[in-house]
Design a protein around this motif. Structure first.
Motif, PDB file in Angstrom:
ATOM      1  N   TYR A 245      27.721   2.558  46.373  1.00  0.00           N
ATOM      2  CA  TYR A 245      27.840   1.646  47.500  1.00  0.00           C
ATOM      3  C   TYR A 245      27.854   2.409  48.820  1.00  0.00           C
TER       4      TYR A 245
ATOM      5  N   ARG B  55      25.962  -4.947  44.377  1.00  0.00           N
ATOM      6  CA  ARG B  55      26.823  -5.317  43.244  1.00  0.00           C
ATOM      7  C   ARG B  55      26.142  -6.377  42.375  1.00  0.00           C
TER       8      ARG B  55
ATOM      9  N   THR C 238      25.257  -5.680  38.569  1.00  0.00           N
ATOM     10  CA  THR C 238      25.849  -6.556  37.557  1.00  0.00           C
ATOM     11  C   THR C 238      24.775  -7.123  36.643  1.00  0.00           C
TER      12      THR C 238
ATOM     13  N   GLU D  58      30.567  -0.538  36.691  1.00  0.00           N
ATOM     14  CA  GLU D  58      30.955   0.616  37.503  1.00  0.00           C
ATOM     15  C   GLU D  58      30.183   1.868  37.101  1.00  0.00           C
TER      16      GLU D  58
ATOM     17  N   ALA E  41      26.634   1.432  38.421  1.00  0.00           N
ATOM     18  CA  ALA E  41      26.632   1.633  39.872  1.00  0.00           C
ATOM     19  C   ALA E  41      26.752   3.108  40.207  1.00  0.00           C
TER      20      ALA E  41
END
Length: 129
Positions: free
Chosen positions: A48, A71, A75, A86, A89
């Motif tokens: 992020y 996100r 997802t 997580e 990501a």
């Protein structure tokens, strides 16, 4: 090893699944791009954007919106590949940090910011670095 393979497959899936959306995520608002160029906003190892310096309210809102879109994409792909969101990501964060332009701010540890120089970014252990 199997987890790493799943994450790598999921990363490729993100590019395929999001197609044009990936391009939209890459095209930042001029104000956000300026904040990134100045070092106020940067990429994080968690996948992020974050704030190396206190942002204006407008930049904060735009970065928050970008992170929400990221996100959503993470997802979608993570669930379809049955990997933790997580972890997926973070795998994107590793790829992003590895390809970061010189002069850009980045964080490999929560709250610790650096500026990319000519040398490669020292990636965190989660990236295999």
């Amino acid at each position: 090893m199997m987890r790493t393979s799943k994450i790598a497959i999921a990363f490729m899936g993100l590019a395929l699944a999001l197609g044009g959306s990936t391009v939209a995520l890459a095209q930042m608002d001029a104000e956000v791009e300026a904040a990134m160029a100045s070092g106020a906003v940067g990429e994080q190892a968690d996948g992020y954007l974050g704030f190396a310096k206190a942002p204006s309210a407008g930049v904060k809102a735009k970065v928050d919106a970008i992170n929400i879109k990221r996100r959503e994409g993470y997802t979608q792909v993570a669930q379809s590949k049955n990997v933790p969101i997580e972890a997926f990501a973070a795998s994107i964060g590793c790829k992003t940090l590895a390809g970061l332009k010189p002069g850009r701010s980045y964080s490999v540890a929560k709250g610790v910011w650096a500026t990319k120089g000519a040398a490669p970014v020292q990636l965190p252990s989660q990236c295999g670095g």
